[in-house]
Design a protein around this motif. Structure first.
Motif, mmCIF file in Angstrom:
data_model
loop_
_atom_site.group_PDB
_atom_site.id
_atom_site.type_symbol
_atom_site.label_atom_id
_atom_site.label_comp_id
_atom_site.label_asym_id
_atom_site.label_seq_id
_atom_site.Cartn_x
_atom_site.Cartn_y
_atom_site.Cartn_z
ATOM 1 N N GLU A 7 0.827 -1.201 0.000
ATOM 2 C CA GLU A 7 0.000 0.000 0.000
ATOM 3 C C GLU A 7 0.860 1.250 0.000
ATOM 4 O O GLU A 7 0.574 2.225 -0.704
ATOM 5 N N ASP A 8 1.909 1.188 0.820
ATOM 6 C CA ASP A 8 2.804 2.353 0.863
ATOM 7 C C ASP A 8 3.464 2.594 -0.484
ATOM 8 O O ASP A 8 3.601 3.740 -0.942
ATOM 9 N N ILE A 9 3.862 1.500 -1.140
ATOM 10 C CA ILE A 9 4.524 1.644 -2.438
ATOM 11 C C ILE A 9 3.568 2.236 -3.464
ATOM 12 O O ILE A 9 3.907 3.153 -4.210
ATOM 13 N N LEU A 10 2.333 1.723 -3.491
ATOM 14 C CA LEU A 10 1.370 2.236 -4.455
ATOM 15 C C LEU A 10 1.041 3.696 -4.181
ATOM 16 O O LEU A 10 0.921 4.516 -5.098
ATOM 17 N N ALA A 11 0.906 4.020 -2.897
ATOM 18 C CA ALA A 11 0.627 5.417 -2.557
ATOM 19 C C ALA A 11 1.787 6.311 -2.966
ATOM 20 O O ALA A 11 1.598 7.421 -3.464
ATOM 21 N N ALA A 12 3.021 5.786 -2.751
ATOM 22 C CA ALA A 12 4.196 6.576 -3.147
ATOM 23 C C ALA A 12 4.252 6.761 -4.651
ATOM 24 O O ALA A 12 4.630 7.825 -5.146
ATOM 25 N N ARG A 13 3.864 5.726 -5.385
ATOM 26 C CA ARG A 13 3.864 5.836 -6.840
ATOM 27 C C ARG A 13 2.862 6.880 -7.312
ATOM 28 O O ARG A 13 3.130 7.670 -8.212
ATOM 29 N N ARG A 14 1.660 6.863 -6.673
ATOM 30 C CA ARG A 14 0.676 7.872 -7.054
ATOM 31 C C ARG A 14 1.188 9.279 -6.758
ATOM 32 O O ARG A 14 1.029 10.200 -7.561
ATOM 33 N N ALA A 15 1.822 9.413 -5.574
ATOM 34 C CA ALA A 15 2.366 10.730 -5.224
ATOM 35 C C ALA A 15 3.473 11.141 -6.180
ATOM 36 O O ALA A 15 3.599 12.313 -6.566
ATOM 37 N N LYS A 16 4.303 10.161 -6.578
ATOM 38 C CA LYS A 16 5.397 10.459 -7.500
ATOM 39 C C LYS A 16 4.870 10.894 -8.863
ATOM 40 O O LYS A 16 5.393 11.824 -9.483
ATOM 41 N N ARG A 17 3.801 10.198 -9.323
ATOM 42 C CA ARG A 17 3.220 10.592 -10.600
ATOM 43 C C ARG A 17 2.680 12.015 -10.549
ATOM 44 O O ARG A 17 2.851 12.802 -11.479
ATOM 45 N N GLN A 18 2.012 12.338 -9.429
ATOM 46 C CA GLN A 18 1.495 13.698 -9.295
ATOM 47 C C GLN A 18 2.626 14.715 -9.258
ATOM 48 O O GLN A 18 2.537 15.802 -9.833
ATOM 49 N N ALA A 19 3.728 14.347 -8.557
ATOM 50 C CA ALA A 19 4.864 15.271 -8.474
ATOM 51 C C ALA A 19 5.502 15.480 -9.840
ATOM 52 O O ALA A 19 5.888 16.597 -10.207
ATOM 53 N N ILE A 20 5.590 14.386 -10.616
ATOM 54 C CA ILE A 20 6.187 14.503 -11.959
ATOM 55 C C ILE A 20 5.317 15.382 -12.844
ATOM 56 O O ILE A 20 5.817 16.260 -13.563
ATOM 57 N N LEU A 21 3.994 15.173 -12.778
ATOM 58 C CA LEU A 21 3.106 16.013 -13.590
ATOM 59 C C LEU A 21 3.203 17.469 -13.188
ATOM 60 O O LEU A 21 3.233 18.370 -14.035
ATOM 61 N N ALA A 22 3.276 17.710 -11.869
ATOM 62 C CA ALA A 22 3.389 19.093 -11.410
ATOM 63 C C ALA A 22 4.706 19.702 -11.835
ATOM 64 O O ALA A 22 4.785 20.867 -12.244
ATOM 65 N N LYS A 23 5.782 18.890 -11.748
ATOM 66 C CA LYS A 23 7.099 19.409 -12.113
ATOM 67 C C LYS A 23 7.161 19.728 -13.596
ATOM 68 O O LYS A 23 7.686 20.757 -14.015
#
Length: 600
Positions: free
Chosen positions: A63-79
């Protein structure tokens, strides 16, 4: 049996939102009050409570990994939302070039060769066997968000040691092109060009006057002319002016060519039976002039596409050189069918009014223009230099594999795509097979000319490594490393940076006695400040007087990160290995691709 807490519908709904995709946790249809066991289960049928217990809940780490992946995707899109504006300022002309990969935000420079979008920051493995381990062992090139062309205002400032500096953005390579051409090929029309250059460029007067002592049929005679005689030169220069009209007449082989044999470009003209239409001129080189054109006739996907057409000069020696370039480009294309090694692609050839024409993919600008636009006087960001260096050494690895020497690597012969992320090595008019080793002191443009060329030592593909070292220094600093006005001064600048040549190299040099006396002392040709005449000064160099590290490390007042500091130190080490005076001790392309500066 273990006691379990039955999950409420709220718990089940919360897990449904946290983990995606997953199967519905609702109970399966039952028969006779019992649930069907899973196909892969070996246990007997279980009760409803047991069935719910045995559903594979995701453990907390997943769960932590999937949540981190979602957060990473959002961060990449924002960046990348912010990077898009930066990219627009770097590359004013919108849209991808016909020679570059699609401008997708997730494109990674770590695999620019394949020109394939790499998603989520992943790096596609390199297919070539010898480099696969290198490319997979570490991050090779920076990702686009780290690939800024301009330097920071407070970081990456290069020390100014007070040495003679020539700005790379202000250098006009066409000034040297004419003299190199006449010395290498003995083409008569160049006497006319030389007169024009001499009248407009006083700082080139010494070397251009030396050239006049050279007979047209002896391109090596200039090596003996470091002790000039001014009255004799001036007389020869006047003779060249008087003979110019006759030379122009004999050089014109086609009514569409100018006196030098260059094709007279007409905007809007159609070439190759209406297949191409010219819409701009890109300039002249030693062998040809280049135009940009659009495809009017061709396959459905090709119509409207832009190409660059190199129109070879209408002279017999240039035509032969053009045919040789075509053979080399086709050989490299066959050796790199997937276009991963950063050599410009030749699409086809045709003839137009007596001129051989080479059709290439269209690219944006050359690296001298990039430095002029994004790093004038100060150079480019170290991460951009690192990405360009990686691609240059990939190109050199292909040349080495094909046993070919480029023999004219410089920023002007390295093109970039619209996004400034992918480079292509171009202009192979001076290229040759490594077995061809014609000694000439004027191979390669002077500022990028390896010492073995000047001295007349048999050379090999390592001469391109020297040129890349000079080019990378220029990209990072915005200044030319060896701005010698002549071959004589070039050797002096090299020894000031790298120390004296070993006696073994001088002894086997064809022109060694031109520059060194019997005791190994260097005979430096310099201008007298009072009379303006050339004088010979004996110079004995035992150790370097210029420090490459001192010139490249930022001043103590500059605020840079430890990571950037390490990157600059490894960059200095790479340049030091590229600029070894002895060609046998220079780094080779494979070693360069494994160097810490390239690998990261």
């Amino acid at each position: 049996m273990r006691s379990v807490r039955s999950r409420t519908p709220e718990d089940m709904e919360r897990e449904e939102g946290e983990i995606s995709p997953r199967r519905s946790p609702s109970p399966q249809p039952q028969t006779n009050g019992k649930s069907e066991p899973p196909a892969s289960a070996a246990e007997p049928p279980k009760t409803d409570v047991e069935m719910e217990l045995e559903l594979p809940p995701s453990p907390p780490p997943v769960e932590d990994i999937l949540a981190a992946r979602r957060a990473k995707r959002q961060a990449i899109l924002a960046k990348y939302a912010g990077v898009a504006s930066v990219t627009t300022s770097v590359s004013p002309s919108p849209g991808p070039s016909s020679a570059a990969q699609p401008p997708t935000p997730s494109l990674s420079v770590s695999n620019p060769v394949s020109q394939t979008p790499l998603r989520n920051g992943s790096v596609a493995p390199e297919e070539s066997g010898e480099l696969r381990g290198i490319r997979e062992s570490a991050s090779v090139s920076p990702t686009p968000q780290d690939f800024a062309l301009a330097k920071d205002e407070e970081g990456e400032n290069v020390n100014d040691t007070g040495a003679e500096q020539v700005l790379a953005a202000d250098y006009d390579p066409s000034l040297d092109r004419r003299e190199d051409e006449r010395k290498r090929f003995g083409d008569a029309p160049q006497a006319v060009n030389w007169v024009n250059v001499d009248e407009g460029e006083d700082d080139e007067e010494e070397e251009e006057e030396e050239e006049e002592e050279e007979e047209v049929d002896d391109m090596f005679a200039i090596a003996m002319s470091d002790k000039p005689s001014k009255p004799k030169k001036k007389k020869k220069k006047a003779t060249e002016k008087l003979n110019a009209p006759a030379l122009i007449t004999t050089a014109t082989l086609d009514t569409a060519a100018d006196p030098e044999g260059y094709y007279s470009v007409i905007l809007g003209e159609q070439l190759d039976g209406g297949r191409y239409q010219v819409f701009s001129s890109l300039g002249k080189g030693m062998f040809a002039n280049v135009v940009r054109a659009r495809i009017l006739q061709g396959e459905p996907g090709e119509v409207g596409k832009e190409v660059a057409i190199k129109i070879i000069r209408c002279q017999e020696s240039m035509y032969r050189a053009g045919q040789k370039e075509v053979q080399i480009l086709n050989k490299l294309k066959q050796a790199d069918p997937e276009d991963k090694k950063h050599i410009v692609r030749l699409e086809r050839t045709f003839e137009h009014r007596g001129h051989l024409c080479l059709v290439f993919e269209s690219l944006s600008m050359n690296l001298r223009d990039v430095v002029k636009r994004f790093g004038k006087d100060v150079g480019l960001n170290i991460r951009a230099v690192r990405a360009y260096a990686h691609q240059l050494f990939l190109a050199l690895s292909l040349l080495r594999k094909a046993n070919i020497m480029h023999a004219d690597i410089k920023p002007d012969n390295i093109l970039v795509n619209e996004q400034k992320t992918v480079i292509k090595l171009c202009d192979l008019g001076s290229a040759s097979d490594a077995s061809e080793n014609d000694i000439t002191p004027y191979l390669v443009s002077r500022f990028y000319r390896a010492p073995e060329i000047i001295l007349g030592v048999p050379y090999d593909p390592s001469l391109d490594i020297w040129s890349i070292g000079c080019t990378l220094y220029e990209l990072y600093t915005g200044k030319i490393l060896f701005p010698g006005r002549s071959n004589n001064q070039m050797l002096l600048l090299m020894m000031e940076l790298k120390g004296r040549f070993n006696s073994k190299m001088i002894k086997k040099a064809k022109f060694g006695d031109v520059y060194f006396d019997e005791m190994g002392g260097f005979e430096s040709v310099e201008k007298d400040r009072v009379t303006g005449n050339d004088v010979i000064r004996k110079v004995h160099i035992s150790k370097p007087s210029r420090d490459l590290k001192a010139r490249l490390m930022p001043p103590a007042s500059a605020k840079i990160s430890d990571e950037e500091n390490k990157m600059i130190i490894s960059f200095i080490d790479l340049l030091d290995k590229c600029l070894a005076l002895d060609p046998g001790r220079r780094i080779n392309p494979r070693e360069a691709l494994a160097h810490p500066f390239i690998r990261g």
